[in-house]
Design an enzyme around this catalytic site. Sequence first.
Site, PDB file in Angstrom:
ATOM      1  N   TYR A 183     -12.827  -9.842   2.886  1.00  0.00           N
ATOM      2  CA  TYR A 183     -11.401 -10.154   3.041  1.00  0.00           C
ATOM      3  C   TYR A 183     -11.086 -10.298   4.535  1.00  0.00           C
ATOM      4  CZ  TYR A 183     -11.255  -8.382  -1.792  1.00  0.00           C
ATOM      5  OH  TYR A 183     -11.488  -8.162  -3.130  1.00  0.00           O
TER       6      TYR A 183
ATOM      7  N   ARG B  96       0.817  -1.213   0.000  1.00  0.00           N
ATOM      8  CA  ARG B  96       0.000   0.000   0.000  1.00  0.00           C
ATOM      9  C   ARG B  96       0.852   1.266   0.000  1.00  0.00           C
ATOM     10  NH1 ARG B  96      -5.465  -1.671   2.056  1.00  0.00           N
ATOM     11  NH2 ARG B  96      -6.032   0.476   2.358  1.00  0.00           N
TER      12      ARG B  96
ATOM     13  N   ASP C  30     -11.456 -11.772   8.401  1.00  0.00           N
ATOM     14  CA  ASP C  30     -12.626 -12.164   9.215  1.00  0.00           C
ATOM     15  C   ASP C  30     -13.767 -11.152   9.129  1.00  0.00           C
ATOM     16  OD1 ASP C  30     -11.777 -10.032  10.764  1.00  0.00           O
ATOM     17  OD2 ASP C  30     -11.077 -11.250  12.452  1.00  0.00           O
TER      18      ASP C  30
ATOM     19  N   ARG D  19     -10.752   2.343  11.192  1.00  0.00           N
ATOM     20  CA  ARG D  19     -10.590   3.696  10.660  1.00  0.00           C
ATOM     21  C   ARG D  19     -11.859   4.498  10.953  1.00  0.00           C
ATOM     22  NH1 ARG D  19      -9.387   3.568   4.762  1.00  0.00           N
ATOM     23  NH2 ARG D  19      -7.260   2.986   5.220  1.00  0.00           N
TER      24      ARG D  19
ATOM     25  N   TYR E  48       0.806   4.210  -2.587  1.00  0.00           N
ATOM     26  CA  TYR E  48      -0.308   5.164  -2.424  1.00  0.00           C
ATOM     27  C   TYR E  48      -0.110   5.992  -1.162  1.00  0.00           C
ATOM     28  CZ  TYR E  48      -5.204   6.754  -2.096  1.00  0.00           C
ATOM     29  OH  TYR E  48      -6.361   7.508  -2.011  1.00  0.00           O
ATOM     30  N   ASP E  49       0.104   5.296  -0.021  1.00  0.00           N
ATOM     31  CA  ASP E  49       0.183   6.006   1.265  1.00  0.00           C
ATOM     32  C   ASP E  49       1.353   6.996   1.288  1.00  0.00           C
ATOM     33  OD1 ASP E  49      -1.600   3.963   1.627  1.00  0.00           O
ATOM     34  OD2 ASP E  49      -0.736   3.205   3.487  1.00  0.00           O
TER      35      ASP E  49
ATOM     36  N   THR F 236     -12.825  -2.339  10.484  1.00  0.00           N
ATOM     37  CA  THR F 236     -13.854  -1.294  10.346  1.00  0.00           C
ATOM     38  C   THR F 236     -13.426  -0.209   9.353  1.00  0.00           C
ATOM     39  OG1 THR F 236     -12.976   0.124  12.108  1.00  0.00           O
ATOM     40  CG2 THR F 236     -14.561  -1.601  12.755  1.00  0.00           C
TER      41      THR F 236
HETATM   42  P1  NAD Z   1     -11.049   7.524  -9.092  1.00  0.00           P
HETATM   43  O1  NAD Z   1     -10.084   6.437  -9.407  1.00  0.00           O
HETATM   44  O2  NAD Z   1     -12.461   7.365  -9.540  1.00  0.00           O
HETATM   45  O3  NAD Z   1     -10.540   8.922  -9.638  1.00  0.00           O
HETATM   46  C1  NAD Z   1      -9.195   9.234  -9.887  1.00  0.00           C
HETATM   47  C2  NAD Z   1      -9.101   9.936 -11.231  1.00  0.00           C
HETATM   48  O4  NAD Z   1      -7.744  10.303 -11.479  1.00  0.00           O
HETATM   49  C3  NAD Z   1      -9.521   9.036 -12.397  1.00  0.00           C
HETATM   50  O5  NAD Z   1     -10.406   9.729 -13.245  1.00  0.00           O
HETATM   51  C4  NAD Z   1      -8.209   8.702 -13.091  1.00  0.00           C
HETATM   52  O6  NAD Z   1      -8.366   8.412 -14.471  1.00  0.00           O
HETATM   53  C5  NAD Z   1      -7.404   9.961 -12.825  1.00  0.00           C
HETATM   54  N1  NAD Z   1      -5.959   9.756 -12.900  1.00  0.00           N
HETATM   55  C6  NAD Z   1      -5.233   8.757 -12.312  1.00  0.00           C
HETATM   56  N2  NAD Z   1      -3.935   8.901 -12.619  1.00  0.00           N
HETATM   57  C7  NAD Z   1      -3.842  10.023 -13.404  1.00  0.00           C
HETATM   58  C8  NAD Z   1      -2.752  10.678 -14.028  1.00  0.00           C
HETATM   59  N3  NAD Z   1      -1.489  10.239 -13.916  1.00  0.00           N
HETATM   60  N4  NAD Z   1      -3.024  11.782 -14.775  1.00  0.00           N
HETATM   61  C9  NAD Z   1      -4.299  12.249 -14.908  1.00  0.00           C
HETATM   62  N5  NAD Z   1      -5.359  11.652 -14.334  1.00  0.00           N
HETATM   63  C10 NAD Z   1      -5.123  10.548 -13.577  1.00  0.00           C
HETATM   64  O7  NAD Z   1     -10.992   7.719  -7.508  1.00  0.00           O
HETATM   65  P2  NAD Z   1     -11.760   8.736  -6.544  1.00  0.00           P
HETATM   66  O8  NAD Z   1     -12.358   7.942  -5.463  1.00  0.00           O
HETATM   67  O9  NAD Z   1     -12.601   9.654  -7.327  1.00  0.00           O
HETATM   68  O10 NAD Z   1     -10.532   9.527  -5.911  1.00  0.00           O
HETATM   69  C11 NAD Z   1     -10.233  10.875  -6.284  1.00  0.00           C
HETATM   70  C12 NAD Z   1      -9.130  11.414  -5.385  1.00  0.00           C
HETATM   71  O11 NAD Z   1      -9.568  11.397  -4.023  1.00  0.00           O
HETATM   72  C13 NAD Z   1      -7.840  10.586  -5.436  1.00  0.00           C
HETATM   73  O12 NAD Z   1      -6.742  11.462  -5.370  1.00  0.00           O
HETATM   74  C14 NAD Z   1      -7.911   9.752  -4.177  1.00  0.00           C
HETATM   75  O13 NAD Z   1      -6.632   9.417  -3.691  1.00  0.00           O
HETATM   76  C15 NAD Z   1      -8.645  10.685  -3.224  1.00  0.00           C
HETATM   77  N6  NAD Z   1      -9.334   9.921  -2.175  1.00  0.00           N
HETATM   78  C16 NAD Z   1     -10.502   9.268  -2.425  1.00  0.00           C
HETATM   79  C17 NAD Z   1     -11.116   8.550  -1.412  1.00  0.00           C
HETATM   80  C18 NAD Z   1     -12.431   7.846  -1.610  1.00  0.00           C
HETATM   81  O14 NAD Z   1     -12.883   7.168  -0.681  1.00  0.00           O
HETATM   82  N7  NAD Z   1     -13.108   7.954  -2.731  1.00  0.00           N
HETATM   83  C19 NAD Z   1     -10.514   8.457  -0.149  1.00  0.00           C
HETATM   84  C20 NAD Z   1      -9.305   9.115   0.061  1.00  0.00           C
HETATM   85  C21 NAD Z   1      -8.724   9.859  -0.955  1.00  0.00           C
HETATM   86  N1  UDP Z   2     -12.777  -5.492   1.367  1.00  0.00           N
HETATM   87  C1  UDP Z   2     -13.550  -6.645   1.457  1.00  0.00           C
HETATM   88  N2  UDP Z   2     -14.081  -7.152   0.313  1.00  0.00           N
HETATM   89  C2  UDP Z   2     -13.927  -6.575  -0.912  1.00  0.00           C
HETATM   90  C3  UDP Z   2     -13.151  -5.375  -0.988  1.00  0.00           C
HETATM   91  C4  UDP Z   2     -12.592  -4.880   0.177  1.00  0.00           C
HETATM   92  O1  UDP Z   2     -13.749  -7.200   2.541  1.00  0.00           O
HETATM   93  O2  UDP Z   2     -14.463  -7.086  -1.898  1.00  0.00           O
HETATM   94  C5  UDP Z   2     -12.240  -4.929   2.618  1.00  0.00           C
HETATM   95  C6  UDP Z   2     -10.773  -4.523   2.558  1.00  0.00           C
HETATM   96  O3  UDP Z   2      -9.939  -5.619   2.890  1.00  0.00           O
HETATM   97  C7  UDP Z   2     -10.736  -3.426   3.621  1.00  0.00           C
HETATM   98  C8  UDP Z   2     -12.118  -2.785   3.534  1.00  0.00           C
HETATM   99  O4  UDP Z   2     -12.946  -3.726   2.869  1.00  0.00           O
HETATM  100  O5  UDP Z   2     -10.578  -3.981   4.904  1.00  0.00           O
HETATM  101  C9  UDP Z   2     -12.134  -1.477   2.745  1.00  0.00           C
HETATM  102  O6  UDP Z   2     -11.486  -1.729   1.523  1.00  0.00           O
HETATM  103  P1  UDP Z   2     -11.415  -0.663   0.335  1.00  0.00           P
HETATM  104  O7  UDP Z   2     -10.567  -1.261  -0.732  1.00  0.00           O
HETATM  105  O8  UDP Z   2     -12.785  -0.225  -0.005  1.00  0.00           O
HETATM  106  O9  UDP Z   2     -10.711   0.625   0.981  1.00  0.00           O
HETATM  107  P2  UDP Z   2      -9.424   0.830   1.933  1.00  0.00           P
HETATM  108  O10 UDP Z   2      -8.881  -0.490   2.397  1.00  0.00           O
HETATM  109  O11 UDP Z   2      -8.459   1.584   1.079  1.00  0.00           O
HETATM  110  O12 UDP Z   2      -9.980   1.605   3.070  1.00  0.00           O
END
Ligand code: NAD
Ligand code: UDP
Length: 315
Positions: free
Chosen positions: A202, A140, A204, A274, A143-144, A208
């Site tokens: 995924y 991860r 048990d 979380r 991303y992180d 959360t």
């Molecule tokens: P998403 O995957 O639907 O949207 C991401 C968008 O970015 C897509 O349209 C993708 O094509 C575009 N993209 C990816 N790489 C690119 C690049 N190199 N150049 C140009 N465009 C690119 O996901 P989302 O849920 O809409 O997330 C949007 C933003 O919010 C992201 O930065 C994500 O990290 C952040 N975010 C979302 C959540 C959530 O729960 N939805 C949580 C935390 C952070």
């Molecule tokens: N998860 C799951 N089944 C699925 C997809 C995800 O049980 O089909 C679990 C995953 O392991 C995590 C939680 O749901 O514990 C949230 O996952 P998601 O990928 O939505 O977001 P993130 O882990 O980035 O918060």
Amino acid sequence: MRILVTGGAGFLGSHLCDRLLRDGHEVICIDNLFTGQKANIAHLLPNPRFEFVRHDVTDPFKYEVDQIYNLACPASPPHYQYNPIKTIKTSVMGAINCLGLAKRVRARVFQASTSEVYGDPSVHPQPESYWGNVNPIGKRSCYDEGKRCAETLFFDYHRENHLDIRVIRIFNTYGPRMHPNDGRVVSNFIVQALRGEDLTIYGDGKQTRSFCFVDDLIEGFVRFMAQTETVGPMNLGNPGEFTMIELAELTLKLVGGQSKIVHRPLPSDDPKQRQPDITLAKKVLGWEPRVPLEEGLKRTIEYFRSRVSEGGRAS
Ligand code: NAD
Ligand code: UDP
């Protein structure tokens, strides 16, 4: 105002473009369509105040704009782990390119950061002051750590160049326009239930998450961008906390059908819990989520009913 939205064809980005246009702004949306979909913005294309540009944020871009929202980055674990080096480049170089542009045109610049900066948190719920518990070399991390580095860049540009930044930490958000193959838990469960397939938990299922409906989040974005009291970081999310078992059972109840729950291996470094501490957002923005999980899920299920009948598949 003229506003640039990177990642504007994605799930959150397309809702943000809708909102900004409704508020009377001009919107330039740039997206490389890696996880975004043209269908998310098709209804906006005839609008003379909307412009779509297919572009990768790792390459520089120049536009005369008043504000920049940087959302470009794959957000679902299977998608951001598909090409981890590209993911970290997108976060880091995308941030540098947004910040460089903001510096040149003196635009206010917003970063979509994430609760993932807290990693597998040992403080619960998570306030903005918590520095997190992130594995720097795990699956991860692309991303992180990419998002953590982007936050660092935002704050360095703010200190060094007096850039007008805003940094939001988004907790799990769901709603219409998530891709049926997105891979995140809400869309997976709904699409599986609609198809009569088993719901894949995924591990048990006792881990959360706190799920925020997209309309609530976008309202928070716009309020945060408009205020001048704080540059962040600020948590935005719904403090309602659910186990994955609870989410699966609620989805089954709302969709109906014969699907069962099955267990699959837990991915490495999957955070155990979380929940956002949203004290700051409440105080500064007067914001808190209004849509309860059950109502948000119903609206999302309606969206996926039409998509699934068109042939979209869950991963
Ligand atoms: P998403 O995957 O639907 O949207 C991401 C968008 O970015 C897509 O349209 C993708 O094509 C575009 N993209 C990816 N790489 C690119 C690049 N190199 N150049 C140009 N465009 C690119 O996901 P989302 O849920 O809409 O997330 C949007 C933003 O919010 C992201 O930065 C994500 O990290 C952040 N975010 C979302 C959540 C959530 O729960 N939805 C949580 C935390 C952070
Ligand atoms: N998860 C799951 N089944 C699925 C997809 C995800 O049980 O089909 C679990 C995953 O392991 C995590 C939680 O749901 O514990 C949230 O996952 P998601 O990928 O939505 O977001 P993130 O882990 O980035 O918060």
